[in-house]
Write an enzyme that holds these catalytic residues in place. Sequence first.
Site, PDB file in Angstrom:
ATOM      1  N   CYS A   1       0.836  -1.206   0.000  1.00 51.30           N
ATOM      2  CA  CYS A   1       0.000   0.000   0.000  1.00 51.30           C
ATOM      3  C   CYS A   1       0.870   1.255   0.000  1.00 51.30           C
ATOM      4  O   CYS A   1       0.375   2.341  -0.234  1.00 51.30           O
ATOM      5  CB  CYS A   1      -0.917   0.004   1.202  1.00 51.30           C
ATOM      6  SG  CYS A   1       0.008   0.086   2.722  1.00 51.30           S
TER       7      CYS A   1
ATOM      8  N   GLU B   1      -5.847   2.062  -8.588  1.00 51.94           N
ATOM      9  CA  GLU B   1      -4.768   1.290  -7.944  1.00 51.94           C
ATOM     10  C   GLU B   1      -4.602  -0.023  -8.698  1.00 51.94           C
ATOM     11  O   GLU B   1      -5.538  -0.808  -8.818  1.00 51.94           O
ATOM     12  CB  GLU B   1      -5.130   1.009  -6.474  1.00 51.94           C
ATOM     13  CG  GLU B   1      -4.031   0.276  -5.737  1.00 51.94           C
ATOM     14  CD  GLU B   1      -4.411  -0.099  -4.298  1.00 51.94           C
ATOM     15  OE1 GLU B   1      -5.531  -0.572  -4.069  1.00 51.94           O
ATOM     16  OE2 GLU B   1      -3.565   0.095  -3.404  1.00 51.94           O
TER      17      GLU B   1
HETATM   18  P1  NAD Z   1      -9.439  -6.649   0.217  1.00 51.99           P
HETATM   19  O1  NAD Z   1     -10.154  -5.391   0.497  1.00 51.99           O
HETATM   20  O2  NAD Z   1      -9.891  -7.481  -0.941  1.00 51.99           O
HETATM   21  O3  NAD Z   1      -9.513  -7.637   1.485  1.00 51.99           O
HETATM   22  C1  NAD Z   1      -9.187  -7.182   2.779  1.00 51.99           C
HETATM   23  C2  NAD Z   1      -9.979  -7.982   3.799  1.00 51.99           C
HETATM   24  O4  NAD Z   1     -11.376  -7.763   3.578  1.00 51.99           O
HETATM   25  C3  NAD Z   1      -9.745  -9.486   3.704  1.00 51.99           C
HETATM   26  O5  NAD Z   1      -9.668 -10.021   5.007  1.00 51.99           O
HETATM   27  C4  NAD Z   1     -10.974  -9.986   2.973  1.00 51.99           C
HETATM   28  O6  NAD Z   1     -11.333 -11.308   3.331  1.00 51.99           O
HETATM   29  C5  NAD Z   1     -12.053  -9.007   3.384  1.00 51.99           C
HETATM   30  N1  NAD Z   1     -13.063  -8.821   2.331  1.00 51.99           N
HETATM   31  C6  NAD Z   1     -12.881  -8.929   0.985  1.00 51.99           C
HETATM   32  N2  NAD Z   1     -14.030  -8.686   0.326  1.00 51.99           N
HETATM   33  C7  NAD Z   1     -14.962  -8.422   1.273  1.00 51.99           C
HETATM   34  C8  NAD Z   1     -16.356  -8.101   1.207  1.00 51.99           C
HETATM   35  N3  NAD Z   1     -16.994  -7.997   0.048  1.00 51.99           N
HETATM   36  N4  NAD Z   1     -16.992  -7.878   2.364  1.00 51.99           N
HETATM   37  C9  NAD Z   1     -16.350  -7.968   3.545  1.00 51.99           C
HETATM   38  N5  NAD Z   1     -15.041  -8.289   3.659  1.00 51.99           N
HETATM   39  C10 NAD Z   1     -14.350  -8.509   2.540  1.00 51.99           C
HETATM   40  O7  NAD Z   1      -7.891  -6.295   0.095  1.00 51.99           O
HETATM   41  P2  NAD Z   1      -6.696  -7.233  -0.335  1.00 51.99           P
HETATM   42  O8  NAD Z   1      -6.800  -7.501  -1.799  1.00 51.99           O
HETATM   43  O9  NAD Z   1      -6.576  -8.380   0.589  1.00 51.99           O
HETATM   44  O10 NAD Z   1      -5.449  -6.271  -0.049  1.00 51.99           O
HETATM   45  C11 NAD Z   1      -4.976  -5.323  -0.958  1.00 51.99           C
HETATM   46  C12 NAD Z   1      -5.557  -3.957  -0.680  1.00 51.99           C
HETATM   47  O11 NAD Z   1      -5.257  -3.563   0.647  1.00 51.99           O
HETATM   48  C13 NAD Z   1      -4.964  -2.869  -1.565  1.00 51.99           C
HETATM   49  O12 NAD Z   1      -5.994  -2.001  -1.956  1.00 51.99           O
HETATM   50  C14 NAD Z   1      -3.988  -2.154  -0.652  1.00 51.99           C
HETATM   51  O13 NAD Z   1      -3.721  -0.820  -0.992  1.00 51.99           O
HETATM   52  C15 NAD Z   1      -4.706  -2.245   0.642  1.00 51.99           C
HETATM   53  N6  NAD Z   1      -3.799  -2.080   1.775  1.00 51.99           N
HETATM   54  C16 NAD Z   1      -3.847  -0.898   2.437  1.00 51.99           C
HETATM   55  C17 NAD Z   1      -2.984  -0.671   3.487  1.00 51.99           C
HETATM   56  C18 NAD Z   1      -3.018   0.627   4.224  1.00 51.99           C
HETATM   57  O14 NAD Z   1      -2.390   0.698   5.261  1.00 51.99           O
HETATM   58  N7  NAD Z   1      -3.715   1.645   3.758  1.00 51.99           N
HETATM   59  C19 NAD Z   1      -2.095  -1.675   3.877  1.00 51.99           C
HETATM   60  C20 NAD Z   1      -2.080  -2.869   3.194  1.00 51.99           C
HETATM   61  C21 NAD Z   1      -2.950  -3.063   2.128  1.00 51.99           C
END
Ligand code: NAD
Length: 509
Positions: A291, A393
Amino acid sequence: MNARPARNLDSANIVGHFIDGNEIADDNRPQPITNPATGEVTRHVAMATQETVSNAIAAAEAAFPAWRNTPPAKRAKVMFRFKALLEKHADEIVALLTNEHGKVIDDAMGEFIRGVEIVDYACGIPELLKGEYSKNVGPGIDSWSEFQPLGVVAGITPFNFPAMVPMWMFPVAIACGNTFILKPSEKDPSAPLFVAKLMKEAGLPDGVMNVVNGDKEAVDALLGDVRVQAISFVGSTRIAEYIYTTGTKNGKRIQALGGAKNHAIVMPDADIDNAVNALMGAAYGSCGERCMAISVTVCVGDDTADTVVGKLQDRLRDLKVGNGNDASNDMGPLITKAHFDKVKDYVDIGVAEGADLVVDGRDLSVEGHENGFFLGPCLFDNVMPGMRIYKEEIFGPVLCVVRVDSQERAMQLIDDHEYGNGTCIFTRDGEAARYFADNIKVGMVGINVPLPVPVAYHSFGGWKRSLFGDLYAYGPDSVRFYTRRKTITQRWSSGGVREQAQFSFPSNR
Ligand code: NAD
């Protein structure tokens, strides 16, 4: 608790849950876990039902009263032992990270160490929980504020830092006296489960730390349960916004960290070789799945851009892509086939939008790993702000170069972008750097530092649509997030003097 007999799958190969100090076998809706370097399904992970989540909340709720009343110094002792266990098992944890996430082993170790630093911070909890005290706020009256734990709190984490991001959350939450439920990413759940179980070995009472694996069903169960007081979320912006709006509507305290599009400005006076070195790691490290990755480089002036692009092209020819377990590789695979397809599609979109793809990693094949999700590094020049590859992104090894003619224009681009997680400027001009740091609308700023990820005793968070909520992750903000202020005003009558009833508002008039 909700244990089901395994059906077709070998239950030993299913990642279950950790509730009330016990590993819970479960084969509900098992989803495959893939080694992204080989494309092989290595294990499966169970998807918690609402009932399983409810059991975890019940365990956490039952454990809360005793843990809340455990002296902070004793809670700190658990953290010290936890830290020692983490260090003892470092290599195992790092191997789990590389095998399920794909990042190269050295990068996985870096993630692990940054996570352990939050545990270091949590070891200082007696100091961090010291309240505020004022003597004689009125005649014979003293007043103090203390910070009480909330109760059952939860953390929902993304795939890209499977060990570090959970450790952004639970060490401080638990040290503050809360009980915790972690819902890790279903894509790489083994490392967070391993780490959580070490808490028990460190002496943490059962029920204080719980893990439920799962997807939306588990997340919605946490969001909808009145017993959960607060949720920390890290993931994509679409889900972060959903967690924030649903959780706050349900009366919970929420911090939801979302996506990013981090820009680096390269000024004409910058040390260009240093800037290019920094950009290589910041854009392509961890395959761009950070991120805080730099995904846009804004070059001020065409000469700067020509030099930066030329040097990046040279360096990218030598970038080694392969299995993260081979320490000589610089970059591993993307997390899943679906994500590989998405990132590759973005490269196609960029070409169709008219950006110049000066390094094309789409046809990479890694010998011996033909089924792995490897995409070579991609570099676009002459990217325009209206293009999707600029606005969205991508979360892959794709760097966009935008050319502008002034620092003001570069800063305007950053300010206009929907995300505001991290940014940095490369320059030798202190005045330009100071102006940038002071005015840019981004939460974490680097000056000749490409990944300005705050250390454990500061706090981490972005601005704009990179964070929903008020308080940042870890550091001092997390102590505030995981506690509730209570202010107590006290008078003991001295000498048996009876106070007269006072009907005016109390003041020191
Ligand atoms: P994601 O949003 O797909 O998933 C994150 C979490 O949410 C997971 O535990 C997942 O199981 C859950 N989730 C997924 N879909 C959901 C839904 N429809 N309803 C409820 N929960 C749901 O993210 P990802 O692909 O695992 O991670 C990558 C993303 O995370 C990127 O956008 C990245 O920028 C972001 N990120 C941000 C930071 C920060 O500090 N701002 C840090 C790390 C990653």
